[in-house]
Design a protein around this motif. Sequence first.
Motif, PDB file in Angstrom:
ATOM      1  N   LEU A  37      40.729  37.281  31.202  1.00 51.52           N
ATOM      2  CA  LEU A  37      40.013  37.722  32.408  1.00 51.52           C
ATOM      3  C   LEU A  37      40.991  38.145  33.498  1.00 51.52           C
ATOM      4  O   LEU A  37      40.755  39.126  34.210  1.00 51.52           O
ATOM      5  CB  LEU A  37      39.088  36.607  32.907  1.00 51.52           C
ATOM      6  CG  LEU A  37      37.883  36.344  31.996  1.00 51.52           C
ATOM      7  CD1 LEU A  37      37.038  35.207  32.538  1.00 51.52           C
ATOM      8  CD2 LEU A  37      37.029  37.599  31.831  1.00 51.52           C
ATOM      9  N   CYS A  38      42.124  37.420  33.630  1.00 45.19           N
ATOM     10  CA  CYS A  38      43.148  37.814  34.608  1.00 45.19           C
ATOM     11  C   CYS A  38      43.640  39.227  34.307  1.00 45.19           C
ATOM     12  O   CYS A  38      43.767  40.072  35.203  1.00 45.19           O
ATOM     13  CB  CYS A  38      44.338  36.860  34.551  1.00 45.19           C
ATOM     14  SG  CYS A  38      43.987  35.234  35.204  1.00 45.19           S
ATOM     15  N   ALA A  39      43.928  39.470  33.021  1.00 39.52           N
ATOM     16  CA  ALA A  39      44.424  40.797  32.646  1.00 39.52           C
ATOM     17  C   ALA A  39      43.342  41.848  32.882  1.00 39.52           C
ATOM     18  O   ALA A  39      43.629  42.991  33.230  1.00 39.52           O
ATOM     19  CB  ALA A  39      44.863  40.811  31.186  1.00 39.52           C
TER      20      ALA A  39
ATOM     21  N   ILE B 101      48.404  33.592  40.596  1.00 42.90           N
ATOM     22  CA  ILE B 101      47.497  33.146  39.527  1.00 42.90           C
ATOM     23  C   ILE B 101      47.087  34.316  38.639  1.00 42.90           C
ATOM     24  O   ILE B 101      47.255  34.284  37.417  1.00 42.90           O
ATOM     25  CB  ILE B 101      46.264  32.449  40.142  1.00 42.90           C
ATOM     26  CG1 ILE B 101      46.705  31.145  40.811  1.00 42.90           C
ATOM     27  CG2 ILE B 101      45.216  32.172  39.065  1.00 42.90           C
ATOM     28  CD1 ILE B 101      45.646  30.511  41.672  1.00 42.90           C
ATOM     29  N   ILE B 102      46.574  35.379  39.262  1.00 43.65           N
ATOM     30  CA  ILE B 102      46.046  36.476  38.441  1.00 43.65           C
ATOM     31  C   ILE B 102      47.175  37.257  37.776  1.00 43.65           C
ATOM     32  O   ILE B 102      47.103  37.581  36.592  1.00 43.65           O
ATOM     33  CB  ILE B 102      45.163  37.401  39.297  1.00 43.65           C
ATOM     34  CG1 ILE B 102      43.987  36.594  39.831  1.00 43.65           C
ATOM     35  CG2 ILE B 102      44.665  38.576  38.466  1.00 43.65           C
ATOM     36  CD1 ILE B 102      43.081  37.353  40.742  1.00 43.65           C
ATOM     37  N   ALA B 106      47.704  37.323  33.804  1.00 44.78           N
ATOM     38  CA  ALA B 106      47.610  38.578  33.049  1.00 44.78           C
ATOM     39  C   ALA B 106      48.871  38.804  32.227  1.00 44.78           C
ATOM     40  O   ALA B 106      48.805  39.199  31.055  1.00 44.78           O
ATOM     41  CB  ALA B 106      47.386  39.744  34.012  1.00 44.78           C
ATOM     42  N   ALA B 107      50.028  38.507  32.827  1.00 47.42           N
ATOM     43  CA  ALA B 107      51.292  38.721  32.109  1.00 47.42           C
ATOM     44  C   ALA B 107      51.382  37.803  30.891  1.00 47.42           C
ATOM     45  O   ALA B 107      51.786  38.228  29.809  1.00 47.42           O
ATOM     46  CB  ALA B 107      52.475  38.477  33.052  1.00 47.42           C
ATOM     47  N   ILE B 108      50.982  36.524  31.056  1.00 46.93           N
ATOM     48  CA  ILE B 108      51.003  35.587  29.919  1.00 46.93           C
ATOM     49  C   ILE B 108      50.081  36.089  28.824  1.00 46.93           C
ATOM     50  O   ILE B 108      50.437  36.101  27.646  1.00 46.93           O
ATOM     51  CB  ILE B 108      50.573  34.170  30.372  1.00 46.93           C
ATOM     52  CG1 ILE B 108      51.641  33.553  31.254  1.00 46.93           C
ATOM     53  CG2 ILE B 108      50.328  33.279  29.153  1.00 46.93           C
ATOM     54  CD1 ILE B 108      51.267  32.178  31.785  1.00 46.93           C
ATOM     55  N   SER B 167      49.161  44.956  44.942  1.00 46.29           N
ATOM     56  CA  SER B 167      50.434  44.421  44.448  1.00 46.29           C
ATOM     57  C   SER B 167      50.363  43.981  42.997  1.00 46.29           C
ATOM     58  O   SER B 167      51.403  43.788  42.370  1.00 46.29           O
ATOM     59  CB  SER B 167      50.871  43.214  45.278  1.00 46.29           C
ATOM     60  OG  SER B 167      50.446  43.333  46.585  1.00 46.29           O
ATOM     61  N   LEU B 168      49.158  43.726  42.486  1.00 48.66           N
ATOM     62  CA  LEU B 168      49.036  43.141  41.146  1.00 48.66           C
ATOM     63  C   LEU B 168      49.818  43.870  40.055  1.00 48.66           C
ATOM     64  O   LEU B 168      50.537  43.214  39.294  1.00 48.66           O
ATOM     65  CB  LEU B 168      47.562  43.054  40.745  1.00 48.66           C
ATOM     66  CG  LEU B 168      46.892  41.705  40.974  1.00 48.66           C
ATOM     67  CD1 LEU B 168      45.476  41.735  40.433  1.00 48.66           C
ATOM     68  CD2 LEU B 168      47.678  40.594  40.313  1.00 48.66           C
TER      69      LEU B 168
END
Lengths: 313, 302
Positions: A37-39, B101-102, B106-108, B167-168
């Motif tokens: 979900l973050c990605a 956090i986000i 996302a990178a992980i 920035s993400l």
Amino acid sequence: MNSTPNKSVRELIQQNRQQKFSMKNVMERIMPIVLFLCAFVSVVTTIGIIITLVIETEHFFEVVPFKEFFGSTSWYPLNSQPEYGIWPLVVGTLEITVIAMLVAVPIGLTSAIYLSEYASDRARRILKPILEVLAGVPTIVFGFFALTFVTPLLVKLIPGIQIYNALSPGIVVGIMIIPMIASISEDAMSSVPKKIRDGALALGSTRLEVALKVVVPAALSGIIASIVLGMSRAIGETMIVTIAGGSNPTAAVDPLEPVQTMTAYIVQVALGDAGFGTVEYYSIYAVGTLLFVFTLLMNLLANWITRRFREEY
Amino acid sequence: MALPEKQPVTKKFIDPVAVKKSISQRLVVNNVTKVIFLVGLFFGLVVLGILLYGVIRDGASWLSLEFLQNAPSRRAERAGIYPALMGSIYLMLLIIPMIFIIGVGAAIYLEEYAKKSRMTSFIEVNISNLAGVPSIVFGLLGLTFFVRNMGFGSTLIAGALTLALMSLPVVIVSSQEAIRAVPQAMRHASLALGASKWQTTFKVVLPASLPGVITGIILAVSRAIGETAPLIMVGAAIFIARAPEGIFSEFTALPIQIYNWTSRPQADFQGLAAAGIIILMVILLTMNSIAIWIRNRFSKRY
């Protein structure tokens, strides 16, 4: 666990597997979904941008005909009979971009060649971070620099130049882009293997001949991509042009006269008192959509060039 | 037995005079262009020097403790930067947890969990394109989505969310690089000791990549803090006398205040703008130095 000290490792693993709802196993199942979900936030952001631009632009085209937007050459949103022809803003944007590239490409590339082909390791370690500082200067500071330093200098040098003109912000946008072109091109040149350079040097080439006839051709895809990305940055640059460029949307190309770019128009409306729901309000989305399409195309082009023409060693 | 006598080379394939002439000309060209390239490189450095000098010359005399404590005023001599400074600090504090956090999540996902699929490569391409979208377009998104649709109005939270989204992409890409630099052997060792995938990721990979991740986040935040256009779009107030009281209060930020002073014709306000720029640049350079220090101090080479 303490009550069964004699269990084998195999048994412990078995026991662990059976505890389906232990904290550990729950995390094991939930975390991939949370991370996904973050990605996915980035995808949602893109969708959000596109939906926003499309819906609000549609409102704009309910009032202003498509033909006027792309056909007319005058942009007078504040007139009693407003005219919305996009060309003056496009011409202004391209004018700034061309001036910026005339500054940034020669200086960025010569910097890259020097750093990659001539500089010693020690010099590179000192010079590259300084260029990175230049890249980290906020655009508002560059805007201030354009207005309080470059413009007065140009007024002294060039007779007949206006206080607000296209030349000053164009030059400063170019300066802003130098580090970007220099560092991407330098990366591309540095990744050309040393063997190839040594081969050319052994055949009796000078450093210059190695740089221009061997390294630059081998790194060409990266160099061109850096230029395209630089153009994309110039097109999307906002504050420098807003501060030093004036607000005169004109389709005539004269770097000594005030201009208005697409981005500067958006800021002008945002700072003005155009009410929500007016044509003027929706017009910034129409301009924004065009800006988004322009920069997206440039970025896709840069990606394509790097992938299509990359030399593999 | 005598060795055969060395025969002197009589036939010359290379004319030394011609070679010398040719190479000396080419060496001259080489040296001249070397100087030209060096001048090109120094252009950037000289401009940076002039810029900093000009800002300090114009702004230094306006710097004082009152300048940091006062609110902006119509009278230049009483004007200060307090609300803008606090606004920028609040923005920073709000943005950091969001992008940490986000962005790291996302990178992980992309480095550790994602399988090679259409979806994964779509997300990757999408992130790299998002990184090239002009900041003002993120401002338009913020204006429509956060300010209007979500009903936040022109508040601190709307500005922070907009800057965080902007920035993400940078944070994700730099975190990915940091995670990729963790050697595969460490993951294998952890898995071999019986740790699960998530335990390995959270307790081995993440700590090992943390210096790189934090460096990337600090650099991204320092970028975001210097941005003006997105905040103008979400309607950060040009003139506001008080520091924000909460996340739902109106706000202003350093770049906005600097823009406001720059756009006034009087010379005094140009001085104030320069003083504001000094404050902004000091904050940014400090953050960058911390980032570089963390990178050099904590990053391990494997």
